[in-house]
Design an enzyme around this catalytic site. Structure first.
Site, PDB file in Angstrom:
ATOM      1  N   LYS A  41     -17.841 -42.528  -2.256  1.00 28.58           N
ATOM      2  CA  LYS A  41     -17.337 -41.668  -3.324  1.00 28.58           C
ATOM      3  C   LYS A  41     -16.745 -40.368  -2.779  1.00 28.58           C
ATOM      4  O   LYS A  41     -15.778 -39.833  -3.337  1.00 28.58           O
ATOM      5  CB  LYS A  41     -18.450 -41.376  -4.333  1.00 28.58           C
ATOM      6  CG  LYS A  41     -18.865 -42.587  -5.160  1.00 28.58           C
ATOM      7  CD  LYS A  41     -17.719 -43.120  -6.011  1.00 28.58           C
ATOM      8  CE  LYS A  41     -18.184 -44.209  -6.970  1.00 28.58           C
ATOM      9  NZ  LYS A  41     -17.083 -44.680  -7.854  1.00 28.58           N
ATOM     10  N   TYR A  69     -23.329 -45.239  -0.920  1.00 26.38           N
ATOM     11  CA  TYR A  69     -22.611 -44.820  -2.129  1.00 26.38           C
ATOM     12  C   TYR A  69     -21.996 -43.435  -1.935  1.00 26.38           C
ATOM     13  O   TYR A  69     -20.823 -43.210  -2.266  1.00 26.38           O
ATOM     14  CB  TYR A  69     -23.586 -44.825  -3.300  1.00 26.38           C
ATOM     15  CG  TYR A  69     -22.977 -44.554  -4.652  1.00 26.38           C
ATOM     16  CD1 TYR A  69     -22.108 -45.467  -5.233  1.00 26.38           C
ATOM     17  CD2 TYR A  69     -23.304 -43.401  -5.372  1.00 26.38           C
ATOM     18  CE1 TYR A  69     -21.567 -45.236  -6.496  1.00 26.38           C
ATOM     19  CE2 TYR A  69     -22.769 -43.168  -6.630  1.00 26.38           C
ATOM     20  CZ  TYR A  69     -21.900 -44.083  -7.190  1.00 26.38           C
ATOM     21  OH  TYR A  69     -21.359 -43.856  -8.434  1.00 26.38           O
ATOM     22  N   SER A  73     -18.236 -39.579  -8.591  1.00 28.55           N
ATOM     23  CA  SER A  73     -19.655 -39.418  -8.921  1.00 28.55           C
ATOM     24  C   SER A  73     -20.105 -38.041  -8.490  1.00 28.55           C
ATOM     25  O   SER A  73     -19.481 -37.403  -7.620  1.00 28.55           O
ATOM     26  CB  SER A  73     -20.490 -40.475  -8.187  1.00 28.55           C
ATOM     27  OG  SER A  73     -21.872 -40.194  -8.278  1.00 28.55           O
TER      28      SER A  73
END
Length: 264
Positions: free
Chosen positions: A157, A153, A140
C-alpha cells in the site's frame, strides 16, 4: 450535489462488494455507465442486480495481463474509459516481517501494487486522449502508519501511494487527475474476516473482538466504531467528479482518526 459526470464511463475493480460496490452505487446515481470487475462471476451477477439500471460485469483476474487487456478492450468499445476506481486488494498473511515468505510478499505485491501499474498503463492513455479522466486507488492507513504484523500489506500500500503521486504529476497536464483514498477499519467482508479470527483466538464474540481491537490496536480511532462503506464511497465519488477538478496527487483519509500523524 451534481457531480457533473453524467454519461461518463467507469471501471470499478473489486466491484462485487465492500467499498467498491458502495462507490459504484454513488457513481451510478450520478449517471455514470458502470463496468464492474472481480474474480467471481456469481458475485458480480448478484452485485449487478442491486442496481436500477444496466451494469456491465466482466470476470477478471487483475494480476493477469491478458485479463487486463480484456478490460482495456471492453472499455474501448464503450467509447473509452473516463473513470477508474481501483479498489481490489488483499490483506496478506500477518506476523513477524522476517517470517513472511517471498511467495507471500510477491502475491500481495502483484495484487495490491502491480495490478494498479498495469491497469493504469492500460486505461490512462484512453483518458489522456480525451483530455479528461479520473483515477482513484484505494490505499490504506497502513500506507503511512504501518502495523508491525502486517508487513506484506504495509509495503504494497505504501508503494501504491507513492506510485499514484508520481502518476498524478505526469498526467495532470493532460487532464487526468489521480488520487487515493485511505480507509481504516471499515465494515467490509475483509474486516469481518479479521474480526472473526480475532474472536476465535480470544474466545469471545465478534462485537467483543471489535471493541478490544479498537482499544488495543487503534487508539487514535476516537469515533469508536468501524466505518461504513458508504462513508468511504462518498469521498471516492467526489474525487471521480468534475467537482474535484483542482485535486490531484492527494491522499484522502477516511479513517475515523486512526492515523495519529499530521502528514499523509
Amino acid at each position: 450535489m451534481d457531480l457533473k459526470i453524467n454519461g461518463k464511463n467507469a471501471l470499478v475493480t473489486g466491484g462485487s462488494g465492500g467499498l467498491a460496490l458502495a462507490a459504484a452505487r454513488d457513481l451510478a446515481e450520478a449517471g455514470v455507465h458502470l463496468t464492474l470487475t472481480d474474480l467471481g462471476a456469481d458475485d458480480l451477477s448478484q452485485a449487478a442486480q442491486t442496481f436500477d439500471g444496466p451494469v456491465d460485469t466482466i470476470t477478471a483476474d487483475i494480476t493477469n495481463v491478458d485479463d487486463i487487456e480484456k478490460l482495456r478492450q471492453h472499455m474501448e468499445t464503450r467509447g473509452g474509459i473516463d473513470i477508474l476506481v481501483h479498489a481490489a486488494g488483499v490483506t496478506g498473511e500477518k506476523g513477524d516481517p522476517l517470517e513472511m515468505t517471498d511467495k507471500e510478499y510477491h502475491r500481495v505485491w502483484e495484487t495490491n501494487f502491480l495490478s494498479a501499474v498495469r491497469l493504469t498503463r492500460a486505461m490512462v492513455p484512453q483518458m489522456a486522449a480525451k483530455g479528461w479522466g479520473r483515477v482513484v486507488c484505494v490505499t490504506s492507513e497502513n500506507a503511512v502508519q504501518p502495523y508491525e504484523d502486517e508487513a506484506v500489506y504495509n509495503t504494497s500500500k505504501a508503494a501504491l501511494l507513492n506510485f499514484t503521486k508520481g502518476l498524478a504529476q505526469v498526467y495532470a497536464p493532460r487532464g487526468v487527475l489521480v488520487n487515493t483514498v485511505a480507509p481504516a477499519f471499515i465494515e467490509t467482508p475483509m474486516t469481518d474476516g479479521m474480526m472473526k479470527m480475532r474472536a476465535e483466538k480470544l474466545g469471545v464474540d465478534k462485537q467483543e473482538a471489535i471493541e478490544s481491537f479498537l482499544k488495543e490496536e487503534r487508539p487514535f480511532l476516537k469515533i469508536g466504531r468501524r466505518g461504513q462503506p458508504e462513508e468511504v464511497a462518498a469521498i471516492i465519488a467526489l474525487l471521480c467528479s468534475e467537482r474535484a477538478s483542482f485535486t490531484t496527487g492527494s491522499a484522502y483519509r477516511v479513517d475515523g482518526g486512526a492515523v495519529g500523524s499530521m502528514n499523509t
